[in-house]
Design a protein around this motif. Structure first.
Motif, PDB file in Angstrom:
ATOM      1  N   CYS A 133       0.838  -1.207   0.000  1.00  0.00           N
ATOM      2  CA  CYS A 133       0.000   0.000   0.000  1.00  0.00           C
ATOM      3  C   CYS A 133       0.868   1.251   0.000  1.00  0.00           C
ATOM      4  CB  CYS A 133      -0.931  -0.008   1.203  1.00  0.00           C
ATOM      5  SG  CYS A 133      -2.147  -1.340   1.143  1.00  0.00           S
ATOM      6  N   HIS A 134       1.963   1.231   0.753  1.00  0.00           N
ATOM      7  CA  HIS A 134       2.883   2.365   0.762  1.00  0.00           C
ATOM      8  C   HIS A 134       3.533   2.549  -0.611  1.00  0.00           C
ATOM      9  CE1 HIS A 134       2.757   3.597   4.957  1.00  0.00           C
ATOM     10  NE2 HIS A 134       2.691   2.318   5.275  1.00  0.00           N
ATOM     11  N   LYS A 135       3.852   1.458  -1.284  1.00  0.00           N
ATOM     12  CA  LYS A 135       4.450   1.528  -2.629  1.00  0.00           C
ATOM     13  C   LYS A 135       3.490   2.213  -3.604  1.00  0.00           C
ATOM     14  CE  LYS A 135       6.582  -2.207  -4.115  1.00  0.00           C
ATOM     15  NZ  LYS A 135       6.899  -3.515  -4.742  1.00  0.00           N
ATOM     16  N   ILE A 136       2.218   1.852  -3.532  1.00  0.00           N
ATOM     17  CA  ILE A 136       1.213   2.457  -4.409  1.00  0.00           C
ATOM     18  C   ILE A 136       1.006   3.923  -4.036  1.00  0.00           C
ATOM     19  CG2 ILE A 136      -1.209   2.405  -5.139  1.00  0.00           C
ATOM     20  CD1 ILE A 136       0.524   0.110  -6.257  1.00  0.00           C
ATOM     21  N   THR A 137       0.927   4.212  -2.750  1.00  0.00           N
ATOM     22  CA  THR A 137       0.743   5.588  -2.291  1.00  0.00           C
ATOM     23  C   THR A 137       1.907   6.468  -2.732  1.00  0.00           C
ATOM     24  OG1 THR A 137      -0.554   4.833  -0.407  1.00  0.00           O
ATOM     25  CG2 THR A 137       0.389   7.044  -0.257  1.00  0.00           C
ATOM     26  N   LYS A 138       3.123   5.958  -2.665  1.00  0.00           N
ATOM     27  CA  LYS A 138       4.299   6.714  -3.109  1.00  0.00           C
ATOM     28  C   LYS A 138       4.202   7.014  -4.605  1.00  0.00           C
ATOM     29  CE  LYS A 138       9.356   6.567  -3.074  1.00  0.00           C
ATOM     30  NZ  LYS A 138       9.883   6.401  -4.402  1.00  0.00           N
ATOM     31  N   ALA A 139       3.801   6.010  -5.396  1.00  0.00           N
ATOM     32  CA  ALA A 139       3.661   6.218  -6.840  1.00  0.00           C
ATOM     33  C   ALA A 139       2.606   7.286  -7.127  1.00  0.00           C
ATOM     34  CB  ALA A 139       3.302   4.906  -7.533  1.00  0.00           C
ATOM     35  N   LEU A 140       1.490   7.259  -6.413  1.00  0.00           N
ATOM     36  CA  LEU A 140       0.448   8.264  -6.608  1.00  0.00           C
ATOM     37  C   LEU A 140       0.960   9.654  -6.234  1.00  0.00           C
ATOM     38  CD1 LEU A 140      -2.633   6.312  -5.201  1.00  0.00           C
ATOM     39  CD2 LEU A 140      -2.071   6.746  -7.608  1.00  0.00           C
ATOM     40  N   ALA A 141       1.725   9.739  -5.149  1.00  0.00           N
ATOM     41  CA  ALA A 141       2.292  11.024  -4.725  1.00  0.00           C
ATOM     42  C   ALA A 141       3.295  11.563  -5.741  1.00  0.00           C
ATOM     43  CB  ALA A 141       2.952  10.867  -3.356  1.00  0.00           C
ATOM     44  N   GLU A 142       3.918  10.670  -6.510  1.00  0.00           N
ATOM     45  CA  GLU A 142       4.896  11.067  -7.531  1.00  0.00           C
ATOM     46  C   GLU A 142       4.246  11.381  -8.873  1.00  0.00           C
ATOM     47  OE1 GLU A 142       7.536   7.717  -7.492  1.00  0.00           O
ATOM     48  OE2 GLU A 142       8.696   8.510  -5.809  1.00  0.00           O
ATOM     49  N   GLY A 143       2.924  11.355  -8.927  1.00  0.00           N
ATOM     50  CA  GLY A 143       2.227  11.733 -10.150  1.00  0.00           C
ATOM     51  C   GLY A 143       1.729  10.585 -11.000  1.00  0.00           C
ATOM     52  N   TRP A 144       1.895   9.347 -10.558  1.00  0.00           N
ATOM     53  CA  TRP A 144       1.363   8.207 -11.291  1.00  0.00           C
ATOM     54  C   TRP A 144      -0.124   8.084 -11.006  1.00  0.00           C
ATOM     55  CZ3 TRP A 144       4.488   5.358 -14.559  1.00  0.00           C
ATOM     56  CH2 TRP A 144       5.855   5.611 -14.471  1.00  0.00           C
ATOM     57  N   SER A 145      -0.873   7.489 -11.923  1.00  0.00           N
ATOM     58  CA  SER A 145      -2.319   7.272 -11.763  1.00  0.00           C
ATOM     59  C   SER A 145      -2.614   5.785 -11.830  1.00  0.00           C
ATOM     60  CB  SER A 145      -3.094   7.979 -12.880  1.00  0.00           C
ATOM     61  OG  SER A 145      -2.873   9.361 -12.833  1.00  0.00           O
ATOM     62  N   LEU A 146      -3.605   5.364 -11.063  1.00  0.00           N
ATOM     63  CA  LEU A 146      -4.021   3.964 -11.112  1.00  0.00           C
ATOM     64  C   LEU A 146      -4.549   3.642 -12.498  1.00  0.00           C
ATOM     65  CD1 LEU A 146      -5.943   3.677  -7.725  1.00  0.00           C
ATOM     66  CD2 LEU A 146      -3.581   3.003  -8.208  1.00  0.00           C
ATOM     67  N   HIS A 147      -4.254   2.446 -12.972  1.00  0.00           N
ATOM     68  CA  HIS A 147      -4.716   1.998 -14.290  1.00  0.00           C
ATOM     69  C   HIS A 147      -5.338   0.619 -14.113  1.00  0.00           C
ATOM     70  CE1 HIS A 147      -4.779   1.676 -18.649  1.00  0.00           C
ATOM     71  NE2 HIS A 147      -4.371   0.431 -18.486  1.00  0.00           N
ATOM     72  N   GLY A 148      -6.645   0.557 -14.231  1.00  0.00           N
ATOM     73  CA  GLY A 148      -7.330  -0.726 -14.083  1.00  0.00           C
ATOM     74  C   GLY A 148      -7.471  -1.132 -12.620  1.00  0.00           C
ATOM     75  N   ASN A 149      -7.904  -2.355 -12.441  1.00  0.00           N
ATOM     76  CA  ASN A 149      -8.140  -2.889 -11.103  1.00  0.00           C
ATOM     77  C   ASN A 149      -6.904  -3.587 -10.562  1.00  0.00           C
ATOM     78  OD1 ASN A 149     -10.878  -2.111 -11.050  1.00  0.00           O
ATOM     79  ND2 ASN A 149     -11.421  -3.886 -12.298  1.00  0.00           N
ATOM     80  N   PRO A 150      -6.761  -3.651  -9.244  1.00  0.00           N
ATOM     81  CA  PRO A 150      -5.653  -4.422  -8.672  1.00  0.00           C
ATOM     82  C   PRO A 150      -5.883  -5.910  -8.920  1.00  0.00           C
ATOM     83  CG  PRO A 150      -7.112  -3.654  -6.940  1.00  0.00           C
ATOM     84  CD  PRO A 150      -7.598  -3.034  -8.219  1.00  0.00           C
ATOM     85  N   THR A 151      -4.806  -6.666  -8.870  1.00  0.00           N
ATOM     86  CA  THR A 151      -4.895  -8.120  -9.032  1.00  0.00           C
ATOM     87  C   THR A 151      -4.373  -8.794  -7.768  1.00  0.00           C
ATOM     88  OG1 THR A 151      -2.696  -8.246 -10.021  1.00  0.00           O
ATOM     89  CG2 THR A 151      -4.551  -7.992 -11.530  1.00  0.00           C
ATOM     90  N   TYR A 152      -4.880  -9.983  -7.503  1.00  0.00           N
ATOM     91  CA  TYR A 152      -4.465 -10.754  -6.332  1.00  0.00           C
ATOM     92  C   TYR A 152      -4.231 -12.192  -6.765  1.00  0.00           C
ATOM     93  CZ  TYR A 152      -6.247  -6.782  -3.724  1.00  0.00           C
ATOM     94  OH  TYR A 152      -6.452  -5.521  -3.250  1.00  0.00           O
ATOM     95  N   ALA A 153      -3.231 -12.811  -6.170  1.00  0.00           N
ATOM     96  CA  ALA A 153      -2.958 -14.221  -6.459  1.00  0.00           C
ATOM     97  C   ALA A 153      -2.282 -14.840  -5.246  1.00  0.00           C
ATOM     98  CB  ALA A 153      -2.059 -14.358  -7.681  1.00  0.00           C
ATOM     99  N   TYR A 154      -2.523 -16.107  -5.053  1.00  0.00           N
ATOM    100  CA  TYR A 154      -1.897 -16.822  -3.950  1.00  0.00           C
ATOM    101  C   TYR A 154      -0.575 -17.412  -4.428  1.00  0.00           C
ATOM    102  CZ  TYR A 154      -1.184 -20.072  -0.114  1.00  0.00           C
ATOM    103  OH  TYR A 154      -0.657 -20.754   0.950  1.00  0.00           O
ATOM    104  N   ASP A 155       0.496 -17.112  -3.707  1.00  0.00           N
ATOM    105  CA  ASP A 155       1.821 -17.655  -3.993  1.00  0.00           C
ATOM    106  C   ASP A 155       1.975 -18.916  -3.147  1.00  0.00           C
ATOM    107  OD1 ASP A 155       4.524 -18.312  -4.117  1.00  0.00           O
ATOM    108  OD2 ASP A 155       5.204 -16.235  -3.914  1.00  0.00           O
ATOM    109  N   ALA A 156       1.767 -20.077  -3.776  1.00  0.00           N
ATOM    110  CA  ALA A 156       1.794 -21.341  -3.051  1.00  0.00           C
ATOM    111  C   ALA A 156       3.176 -21.642  -2.487  1.00  0.00           C
ATOM    112  CB  ALA A 156       1.333 -22.477  -3.963  1.00  0.00           C
ATOM    113  N   HIS A 157       4.216 -21.236  -3.168  1.00  0.00           N
ATOM    114  CA  HIS A 157       5.579 -21.473  -2.688  1.00  0.00           C
ATOM    115  C   HIS A 157       5.846 -20.702  -1.388  1.00  0.00           C
ATOM    116  CE1 HIS A 157       9.824 -22.429  -2.858  1.00  0.00           C
ATOM    117  NE2 HIS A 157      10.093 -21.138  -2.713  1.00  0.00           N
ATOM    118  N   ALA A 158       5.477 -19.432  -1.369  1.00  0.00           N
ATOM    119  CA  ALA A 158       5.698 -18.594  -0.186  1.00  0.00           C
ATOM    120  C   ALA A 158       4.535 -18.682   0.806  1.00  0.00           C
ATOM    121  CB  ALA A 158       5.899 -17.147  -0.607  1.00  0.00           C
ATOM    122  N   LYS A 159       3.429 -19.293   0.365  1.00  0.00           N
ATOM    123  CA  LYS A 159       2.213 -19.390   1.173  1.00  0.00           C
ATOM    124  C   LYS A 159       1.714 -18.015   1.620  1.00  0.00           C
ATOM    125  CE  LYS A 159       2.979 -24.036   3.008  1.00  0.00           C
ATOM    126  NZ  LYS A 159       3.677 -24.686   2.077  1.00  0.00           N
TER     127      LYS A 159
END
Length: 68
Positions: A16-42
């Motif tokens: 969330c901080h990574k996204i907030t930093k990008a927004l503060a630097e002038g980037w805009s959200l594009h599309g919806n976020p994605t989620y996936a389960y990393d079975a290796h890292a659980k």
């Protein structure tokens, strides 16, 4: 020119901080976020595309996207 980046990471507050930093630097959200389960890292992983309009600059594949 429109610059595109895809940010990803573990589904926690640091992402969330990574996204907030990008927004503060002038980037805009594009599309919806994605989620996936990393079975290796659980752990859940998430990603979000961001874009930024950069006028009067040609694309340079050797340049880091964050430097636009």
């Amino acid at each position: 020119m429109l610059v595109y980046r895809f940010l990803s990471g573990e589904d926690d507050s640091s992402f969330c901080h990574k996204i907030t930093k990008a927004l503060a630097e002038g980037w805009s959200l594009h599309g919806n976020p994605t989620y996936a389960y990393d079975a290796h890292a659980k752990k859940m992983r998430c990603g979000q595309a961001v874009t930024r309009a950069v006028p009067d600059q040609p694309y340079d594949p050797n340049k880091k996207l964050v430097d636009y």
